[in-house]
Design an enzyme around this catalytic site. Structure first.
Site, PDB file in Angstrom:
ATOM      1  N   GLY A 134       0.686  -1.491   0.090  1.00 30.84           N
ATOM      2  CA  GLY A 134       0.107   0.083   0.005  1.00 30.84           C
ATOM      3  C   GLY A 134       0.824   1.152   0.084  1.00 30.84           C
ATOM      4  O   GLY A 134       0.253   2.312  -0.615  1.00 30.84           O
ATOM      5  N   ASP A 161       0.339   3.395   4.285  1.00 27.05           N
ATOM      6  CA  ASP A 161      -0.570   4.198   3.457  1.00 27.05           C
ATOM      7  C   ASP A 161      -1.650   4.712   4.531  1.00 27.05           C
ATOM      8  O   ASP A 161      -1.921   5.711   4.441  1.00 27.05           O
ATOM      9  CB  ASP A 161      -1.413   3.030   2.385  1.00 27.05           C
ATOM     10  CG  ASP A 161      -1.705   1.660   3.003  1.00 27.05           C
ATOM     11  OD1 ASP A 161      -1.610   1.493   4.318  1.00 27.05           O
ATOM     12  OD2 ASP A 161      -2.296   0.762   2.285  1.00 27.05           O
ATOM     13  N   ASP A 204      -5.422   2.350  10.715  1.00 32.67           N
ATOM     14  CA  ASP A 204      -6.613   2.162  10.566  1.00 32.67           C
ATOM     15  C   ASP A 204      -6.711   1.760  12.209  1.00 32.67           C
ATOM     16  O   ASP A 204      -6.941   2.464  12.951  1.00 32.67           O
ATOM     17  CB  ASP A 204      -7.113   1.101   9.689  1.00 32.67           C
ATOM     18  CG  ASP A 204      -8.511   0.599   9.851  1.00 32.67           C
ATOM     19  OD1 ASP A 204      -9.599   1.365  10.486  1.00 32.67           O
ATOM     20  OD2 ASP A 204      -8.952  -0.395   9.175  1.00 32.67           O
ATOM     21  N   GLY A 264      -4.467   0.402  13.649  1.00 32.91           N
ATOM     22  CA  GLY A 264      -2.920   0.675  14.261  1.00 32.91           C
ATOM     23  C   GLY A 264      -2.132  -0.565  14.370  1.00 32.91           C
ATOM     24  O   GLY A 264      -1.039  -0.699  14.749  1.00 32.91           O
ATOM     25  N   LEU A 322       1.292  -1.395  12.338  1.00 37.30           N
ATOM     26  CA  LEU A 322       2.306  -0.557  12.571  1.00 37.30           C
ATOM     27  C   LEU A 322       2.930  -1.056  13.847  1.00 37.30           C
ATOM     28  O   LEU A 322       3.860  -1.183  14.292  1.00 37.30           O
ATOM     29  CB  LEU A 322       1.947   0.728  12.531  1.00 37.30           C
ATOM     30  CG  LEU A 322       2.166   1.499  11.078  1.00 37.30           C
ATOM     31  CD1 LEU A 322       1.772   3.001  11.085  1.00 37.30           C
ATOM     32  CD2 LEU A 322       3.488   1.215  10.355  1.00 37.30           C
ATOM     33  N   LYS A 338      -7.356   6.998   9.842  1.00 36.64           N
ATOM     34  CA  LYS A 338      -8.606   6.842   9.969  1.00 36.64           C
ATOM     35  C   LYS A 338      -9.340   7.212  11.209  1.00 36.64           C
ATOM     36  O   LYS A 338      -8.741   6.833  12.435  1.00 36.64           O
ATOM     37  CB  LYS A 338      -8.867   5.698   9.687  1.00 36.64           C
ATOM     38  CG  LYS A 338     -10.079   5.437   8.791  1.00 36.64           C
ATOM     39  CD  LYS A 338     -10.618   3.995   8.617  1.00 36.64           C
ATOM     40  CE  LYS A 338     -10.658   3.551   7.166  1.00 36.64           C
ATOM     41  NZ  LYS A 338     -11.018   2.172   6.821  1.00 36.64           N
ATOM     42  N   ARG A 354      -5.238   0.536  -6.861  1.00 37.21           N
ATOM     43  CA  ARG A 354      -3.967   0.894  -6.219  1.00 37.21           C
ATOM     44  C   ARG A 354      -3.421   2.019  -7.123  1.00 37.21           C
ATOM     45  O   ARG A 354      -2.855   2.982  -6.692  1.00 37.21           O
ATOM     46  CB  ARG A 354      -3.009   0.087  -6.037  1.00 37.21           C
ATOM     47  CG  ARG A 354      -3.332  -0.969  -4.807  1.00 37.21           C
ATOM     48  CD  ARG A 354      -2.027  -1.904  -4.644  1.00 37.21           C
ATOM     49  NE  ARG A 354      -2.184  -3.120  -3.974  1.00 37.21           N
ATOM     50  CZ  ARG A 354      -2.516  -3.290  -2.494  1.00 37.21           C
ATOM     51  NH1 ARG A 354      -2.685  -2.165  -1.694  1.00 37.21           N
ATOM     52  NH2 ARG A 354      -2.766  -4.490  -2.154  1.00 37.21           N
TER      53      ARG A 354
HETATM   54  P1  IMP Z   1      -4.496  -1.563  10.424  1.00 39.64           P
HETATM   55  O1  IMP Z   1      -3.565  -2.657  10.875  1.00 39.64           O
HETATM   56  O2  IMP Z   1      -5.690  -1.792  10.886  1.00 39.64           O
HETATM   57  O3  IMP Z   1      -3.992  -0.327  10.812  1.00 39.64           O
HETATM   58  O4  IMP Z   1      -4.685  -1.694   8.906  1.00 39.64           O
HETATM   59  C1  IMP Z   1      -3.514  -1.187   8.308  1.00 39.64           C
HETATM   60  C2  IMP Z   1      -3.850  -1.921   6.812  1.00 39.64           C
HETATM   61  O5  IMP Z   1      -5.238  -2.007   6.337  1.00 39.64           O
HETATM   62  C3  IMP Z   1      -3.388  -0.825   5.772  1.00 39.64           C
HETATM   63  O6  IMP Z   1      -2.037  -0.859   5.579  1.00 39.64           O
HETATM   64  C4  IMP Z   1      -4.186  -1.066   4.567  1.00 39.64           C
HETATM   65  O7  IMP Z   1      -3.754  -1.989   3.859  1.00 39.64           O
HETATM   66  C5  IMP Z   1      -5.599  -1.778   5.115  1.00 39.64           C
HETATM   67  N1  IMP Z   1      -6.565  -0.581   5.335  1.00 39.64           N
HETATM   68  C6  IMP Z   1      -7.184  -0.172   6.316  1.00 39.64           C
HETATM   69  N2  IMP Z   1      -8.282   0.625   5.831  1.00 39.64           N
HETATM   70  C7  IMP Z   1      -8.212   0.786   4.701  1.00 39.64           C
HETATM   71  C8  IMP Z   1      -9.166   1.318   3.751  1.00 39.64           C
HETATM   72  O8  IMP Z   1     -10.041   1.965   4.212  1.00 39.64           O
HETATM   73  N3  IMP Z   1      -8.800   1.088   2.319  1.00 39.64           N
HETATM   74  C9  IMP Z   1      -7.900   0.159   2.009  1.00 39.64           C
HETATM   75  N4  IMP Z   1      -7.229  -0.398   3.049  1.00 39.64           N
HETATM   76  C10 IMP Z   1      -7.437  -0.234   4.069  1.00 39.64           C
HETATM   77 MG    MG Z   2      -1.560  -1.981   3.391  1.00 39.93          MG
END
Ligand code: IMP
Ligand code: MG
Length: 172
Positions: free
Chosen positions: A38, A94, A97, A99, A102, A125, A159
């Site tokens: 991403g 990218d 969301d 977290g 990361l 987000k 993408r």
């Molecule tokens: P997290 O681990 O929940 O923070 O999610 C991070 C990963 O989920 C990002 O690197 C994206 O690949 C994917 N992701 C989260 N929200 C979205 C979205 O709204 N659109 C597309 N990919 C998302």
């Molecule tokens: Mg990703």
């Protein structure tokens, strides 16, 4: 599809962030580490706005969502990680969301003895975090909608789009 952030806005914000990072990391052994897939577009644009010498590297993370818009099992891959011992690492993703991606990556990278680790994301987000830290840098705060474009995918599509859009519930 609704357009949320236009290419010119992205370019402006990425340029400002690049300038800020150039000051912060001036004279430091910076490694910019992109999270595949991403972060590819964001990383490519951002490093060209960082005017101090630095290295680039990539790691891999995916949450196997496929056609789902909520994350599944999280996998991280360190196969492509360059040597980061003693370096100031800036992890680029990218979107922040929940977290969890990361959080997991920062924990895993710590084992390679970098001098410091910070995180930068294109999108933050709102109201979704399930972890106890925030990214050190972000470009845009967005509402809790599913977004695509400028690196972000839905089921591996979209993408390449130069803008960030959101998909309506009937499109997903
Ligand atoms: P997290 O681990 O929940 O923070 O999610 C991070 C990963 O989920 C990002 O690197 C994206 O690949 C994917 N992701 C989260 N929200 C979205 C979205 O709204 N659109 C597309 N990919 C998302
Ligand atoms: Mg990703």
């Amino acid at each position: 599809m609704q357009r949320l952030v236009e290419p010119a806005e992205i370019q402006n914000r990425v340029r400002t962030l690049g300038q800020q990072l150039s000051q912060t990391y001036h004279d430091q052994p910076l490694t910019v580490l992109g999270v595949l897939t991403g972060s590819m577009l964001f990383m490519a644009d951002l490093v060209r706005e960082i005017t101090v010498p630095h290295r680039m590297g990539v790691v891999h993370a995916s949450s196997y969502r496929g056609k789902s818009t909520v994350g599944g099992e999280l996998r991280v891959g360190m196969d492509l990680l360059p040597d980061i011992r003693g370096r100031d690492v800036l992890v680029i993703d990218d979107i922040f969301d929940t977290g969890r991606t990361l959080e997991r990556l920062v924990q895993a990278l710590d084992a390679y003895h970098p001098r410091s680790i910070k995180t930068a994301v294109l999108l933050l987000k709102e109201g979704r975090s399930m972890v106890s830290f925030n990214p050190d840098y972000f470009c845009f705060r967005i509402p809790d909608v599913f977004v695509i474009g400028y690196g972000l995918d839905y089921n591996d599509d979209y993408r390449h789009l130069p803008f960030i859009g959101s998909l309506e519930p009937h499109e997903i």
